[in-house]
Write a protein that holds these residues in place. Structure first.
Motif, PDB file in Angstrom:
ATOM      1  N   PRO A 145       0.843  -1.040  -0.084  1.00 21.41           N
ATOM      2  CA  PRO A 145       0.078  -0.101   0.090  1.00 21.41           C
ATOM      3  C   PRO A 145       0.971   1.107   0.151  1.00 21.41           C
ATOM      4  O   PRO A 145       1.895   1.181   0.595  1.00 21.41           O
ATOM      5  N   PRO A 146       0.274   2.398  -0.386  1.00 23.97           N
ATOM      6  CA  PRO A 146       1.092   3.475  -0.519  1.00 23.97           C
ATOM      7  C   PRO A 146       1.286   4.399   0.755  1.00 23.97           C
ATOM      8  O   PRO A 146       0.338   4.001   1.612  1.00 23.97           O
ATOM      9  N   LYS A 147       2.235   5.113   0.807  1.00 23.66           N
ATOM     10  CA  LYS A 147       2.424   5.831   1.995  1.00 23.66           C
ATOM     11  C   LYS A 147       3.181   7.318   1.660  1.00 23.66           C
ATOM     12  O   LYS A 147       3.862   7.071   0.704  1.00 23.66           O
ATOM     13  N   GLY A 148       2.995   8.184   2.431  1.00 25.77           N
ATOM     14  CA  GLY A 148       3.831   9.582   2.083  1.00 25.77           C
ATOM     15  C   GLY A 148       5.227   9.394   2.589  1.00 25.77           C
ATOM     16  O   GLY A 148       5.555   8.578   3.453  1.00 25.77           O
ATOM     17  N   PHE A 149       6.012  10.122   2.146  1.00 26.84           N
ATOM     18  CA  PHE A 149       7.768  10.219   2.447  1.00 26.84           C
ATOM     19  C   PHE A 149       7.583  10.652   3.711  1.00 26.84           C
ATOM     20  O   PHE A 149       6.823  11.375   4.396  1.00 26.84           O
ATOM     21  N   ASP A 150       8.627  10.322   4.435  1.00 33.90           N
ATOM     22  CA  ASP A 150       9.228  10.833   5.474  1.00 33.90           C
ATOM     23  C   ASP A 150      10.617  11.673   5.448  1.00 33.90           C
ATOM     24  O   ASP A 150      11.411  11.380   4.289  1.00 33.90           O
ATOM     25  N   VAL A 151      10.842  12.484   6.210  1.00 29.42           N
ATOM     26  CA  VAL A 151      12.069  13.290   6.210  1.00 29.42           C
ATOM     27  C   VAL A 151      12.936  13.368   7.466  1.00 29.42           C
ATOM     28  O   VAL A 151      12.369  13.436   8.491  1.00 29.42           O
ATOM     29  N   ILE A 152      14.270  12.946   7.454  1.00 25.07           N
ATOM     30  CA  ILE A 152      14.895  12.687   8.770  1.00 25.07           C
ATOM     31  C   ILE A 152      16.050  13.777   8.652  1.00 25.07           C
ATOM     32  O   ILE A 152      16.330  14.287   7.430  1.00 25.07           O
ATOM     33  N   ARG A 153      16.973  14.043   9.552  1.00 28.09           N
ATOM     34  CA  ARG A 153      17.934  14.849   9.747  1.00 28.09           C
ATOM     35  C   ARG A 153      19.015  14.355  10.452  1.00 28.09           C
ATOM     36  O   ARG A 153      18.646  13.802  11.549  1.00 28.09           O
ATOM     37  N   VAL A 164       9.907  15.145   9.258  1.00 29.29           N
ATOM     38  CA  VAL A 164       8.314  14.991   8.593  1.00 29.29           C
ATOM     39  C   VAL A 164       7.917  13.607   8.863  1.00 29.29           C
ATOM     40  O   VAL A 164       8.827  12.738   8.266  1.00 29.29           O
ATOM     41  N   GLY A 165       6.942  13.092   9.210  1.00 21.95           N
ATOM     42  CA  GLY A 165       6.643  11.670   9.188  1.00 21.95           C
ATOM     43  C   GLY A 165       5.464  11.647  10.516  1.00 21.95           C
ATOM     44  O   GLY A 165       5.570  12.303  11.428  1.00 21.95           O
ATOM     45  N   GLY A 166       4.695  10.432  10.384  1.00 24.79           N
ATOM     46  CA  GLY A 166       3.667  10.150  11.351  1.00 24.79           C
ATOM     47  C   GLY A 166       3.538   8.731  11.823  1.00 24.79           C
ATOM     48  O   GLY A 166       4.849   8.367  11.975  1.00 24.79           O
ATOM     49  N   ILE A 167       2.603   8.069  12.154  1.00 23.63           N
ATOM     50  CA  ILE A 167       2.733   6.852  12.650  1.00 23.63           C
ATOM     51  C   ILE A 167       3.366   5.836  11.645  1.00 23.63           C
ATOM     52  O   ILE A 167       2.796   5.896  10.778  1.00 23.63           O
ATOM     53  N   GLY A 177      18.931   4.902  16.968  1.00 26.33           N
ATOM     54  CA  GLY A 177      18.257   5.900  17.518  1.00 26.33           C
ATOM     55  C   GLY A 177      16.661   5.615  17.634  1.00 26.33           C
ATOM     56  O   GLY A 177      16.380   4.531  17.367  1.00 26.33           O
ATOM     57  N   THR A 178      16.055   6.733  18.095  1.00 26.79           N
ATOM     58  CA  THR A 178      14.603   6.414  18.653  1.00 26.79           C
ATOM     59  C   THR A 178      13.611   7.492  17.463  1.00 26.79           C
ATOM     60  O   THR A 178      13.920   8.424  17.257  1.00 26.79           O
ATOM     61  N   ARG A 179      12.640   6.845  16.747  1.00 26.55           N
ATOM     62  CA  ARG A 179      11.598   7.747  15.909  1.00 26.55           C
ATOM     63  C   ARG A 179      10.614   8.256  16.958  1.00 26.55           C
ATOM     64  O   ARG A 179       9.938   7.664  17.597  1.00 26.55           O
ATOM     65  N   GLY A 180      10.743   9.563  17.018  1.00 27.76           N
ATOM     66  CA  GLY A 180      10.215  10.536  17.920  1.00 27.76           C
ATOM     67  C   GLY A 180       8.993  11.117  17.400  1.00 27.76           C
ATOM     68  O   GLY A 180       8.558  10.699  16.051  1.00 27.76           O
ATOM     69  N   LEU A 181       8.371  12.175  17.840  1.00 23.88           N
ATOM     70  CA  LEU A 181       7.492  12.960  17.079  1.00 23.88           C
ATOM     71  C   LEU A 181       8.318  13.930  15.990  1.00 23.88           C
ATOM     72  O   LEU A 181       9.278  14.238  16.271  1.00 23.88           O
ATOM     73  N   PRO A 182       7.713  14.104  14.870  1.00 33.45           N
ATOM     74  CA  PRO A 182       8.184  15.265  13.905  1.00 33.45           C
ATOM     75  C   PRO A 182       8.225  16.332  14.385  1.00 33.45           C
ATOM     76  O   PRO A 182       7.621  17.007  15.021  1.00 33.45           O
ATOM     77  N   LEU A 183       9.617  16.961  14.016  1.00 32.61           N
ATOM     78  CA  LEU A 183       9.847  18.257  14.718  1.00 32.61           C
ATOM     79  C   LEU A 183       8.983  19.377  14.071  1.00 32.61           C
ATOM     80  O   LEU A 183       8.734  20.361  14.464  1.00 32.61           O
ATOM     81  N   SER A 184       8.613  19.043  12.678  1.00 25.55           N
ATOM     82  CA  SER A 184       7.954  19.759  11.882  1.00 25.55           C
ATOM     83  C   SER A 184       6.341  19.808  12.323  1.00 25.55           C
ATOM     84  O   SER A 184       5.419  20.940  12.093  1.00 25.55           O
ATOM     85  N   GLY A 185       5.748  18.763  12.906  1.00 23.44           N
ATOM     86  CA  GLY A 185       4.586  18.688  13.228  1.00 23.44           C
ATOM     87  C   GLY A 185       3.689  18.094  12.044  1.00 23.44           C
ATOM     88  O   GLY A 185       2.709  17.861  12.125  1.00 23.44           O
ATOM     89  N   GLY A 189       4.442  12.755   4.087  1.00 23.56           N
ATOM     90  CA  GLY A 189       4.088  13.387   2.754  1.00 23.56           C
ATOM     91  C   GLY A 189       3.526  14.766   3.202  1.00 23.56           C
ATOM     92  O   GLY A 189       2.653  15.119   2.252  1.00 23.56           O
ATOM     93  N   PHE A 190       3.516  15.486   4.311  1.00 27.78           N
ATOM     94  CA  PHE A 190       2.987  16.512   4.736  1.00 27.78           C
ATOM     95  C   PHE A 190       1.602  16.460   4.688  1.00 27.78           C
ATOM     96  O   PHE A 190       0.780  17.346   4.430  1.00 27.78           O
ATOM     97  N   GLY A 191       1.060  15.228   5.013  1.00 25.44           N
ATOM     98  CA  GLY A 191      -0.221  15.035   5.249  1.00 25.44           C
ATOM     99  C   GLY A 191      -0.840  14.451   3.891  1.00 25.44           C
ATOM    100  O   GLY A 191      -2.115  14.452   3.995  1.00 25.44           O
ATOM    101  N   ASN A 192      -0.233  14.284   2.962  1.00 23.95           N
ATOM    102  CA  ASN A 192      -0.609  13.954   1.509  1.00 23.95           C
ATOM    103  C   ASN A 192      -0.143  12.355   1.309  1.00 23.95           C
ATOM    104  O   ASN A 192       1.125  12.395   0.876  1.00 23.95           O
ATOM    105  N   ILE A 193      -1.163  11.518   1.389  1.00 20.56           N
ATOM    106  CA  ILE A 193      -0.465  10.244   0.976  1.00 20.56           C
ATOM    107  C   ILE A 193      -0.212  10.030  -0.508  1.00 20.56           C
ATOM    108  O   ILE A 193       0.697   9.165  -0.721  1.00 20.56           O
TER     109      ILE A 193
END
Length: 349
Positions: A145-153, A164-167, A177-185, A189-193
């Protein structure tokens, strides 16, 4: 001249410590890690970098990214268990002398490819992708199934954090490391699948730009093909599935009796045309920018006014610091845009 390179394409080449490095990729699917280097490609050809050592001390998977930074060579690899980022411990690549910086897709195995990178204000930014939005490197599950991209730094000390990234779709437990909440909120995919790729990242001065590949504009063109697709599905699926489709169609015709009087092909064509009309502001690629790597704002959400521009295929910074954007557009051809550098400002690079 036969180069001896085993591969069909390359995504990145980079100069590092007086040598040119290149990654070789298969036509499709998963392959062994292949990194080539040369001091003079024209006269000396290419040499394969040896990584046939301990599996936990050397990169593995498809070599998607290359970066020379902070006196190290960084590589990004695609894997069905999630992308990985490695760097040399010393100046140059040596077998069994690599450090794993990010693993297991930064907490989501569905982040199989790292397909965009940029250095911005002392951080390495990495954007992820799923090939063609639905093609997995897993040979046992080629369609996902498709999903939106994530961004890490990643900082200079090899610590990474989610920008950028959700559940996570397929949660993992990275060792790095540990995946936390996205710094950007923003979620994936910026909320676009339909933002399947973070396709390009490029800094210009004090701004970082991010361009996506979005398959949203393809939806209206596939809708008229649904009868043929459904016929194929009905031919191979169970009676229960067929019955569910029939009941859903019955519900649609009850909501609007007009549908019952029209051929399904005409109904679907009308729906497709309607989606194209209302989608003028949202179909096409996204272009975003940030000044601090955390707070992002959209530059365009509709392919710079052309919904057929479904991807930012290139962001290129010229020697004059002008930023060029090239689009992917299979409908009516590519476009090239430019954002001139403010010539009264100090050099950007």
């Amino acid at each position: 001249m036969d180069s001896g390179i085993q591969g069909y394409s390359t995504r990145y080449m980079v100069e590092h410590k007086g040598k040119l490095y290149m990654g070789a990729l298969p036509l499709t699917g998963l392959a062994n890690f292949q990194l080539y280097c040369s001091s003079d490609p024209e006269r000396e050809g290419w040499q394969l970098v040896d990584v046939n050592g301990h599996p936990d001390k050397n990169p593995r998977g498809n070599l998607d990214l290359l970066l020379s930074y902070n006196n190290h060579l960084y590589v990004g690899t695609g894997l069905p268990t999630g992308f990985e980022i490695w760097r040399t411990r010393g100046d140059e690549p040596v077998k069994d002398n690599w450090k794993l910086v990010v693993d297991k897709g930064a907490g989501d195995a569905r982040n199989e490819h790292p397909w965009a990178l940029a250095v911005f204000k002392d951080y390495i930014y990495i954007g992820t992708a799923i090939e063609a939005a639905v093609l997995s490197l897993n040979p046992d599950q080629r369609i996902v199934p498709p999903k939106g991209f994530d961004v890490i730094r990643i900082d200079r000390h090899d610590n990474w954090e989610l920008v950028v990234g959700g559940i996570p779709v397929v949660p993992t437990q990275p060792t790095t490391g540990t995946r936390g909440l996205p710094l950007s909120g923003f979620p994936s995919g910026f909320g676009n699948i339909s933002n399947a790729y973070c396709w390009q990242l490029q800094a210009q001065g004090d701004e970082l730009y991010l361009g996506t590949f979005s398959w949203s504009v393809l939806i209206p063109y596939f809708i008229p093909l649904l009868p043929e697709i459904l016929r194929e599905l009905l031919a191979i699926n169970t009676k229960g599935y067929q019955q569910a489709l029939l009941e859903y169609w019955k519900y649609i015709t009850q909501v609007d009796p007009l549908f019952a009087q029209l051929p399904i092909e005409e109904i679907l064509q009308r729906i497709a045309e309607f989606l194209l009309r209302i989608g003028r502001k949202t179909l096409g690629f996204d272009l975003w920018k940030t000044r601090d790597g955390i707070h992002w704002e959209p530059v365009s959400l509709n392919g710079l006014g052309n919904i057929h521009n479904y991807g930012v295929r290139m962001l290129f910074l010229s020697q004059d610091c002008d930023l060029y954007l090239g689009t992917a557009n299979p409908f009516d051809g590519l476009e090239v845009w430019v954002k001139p550098w403010r010539h009264f400002a100090p050099p950007c690079c």
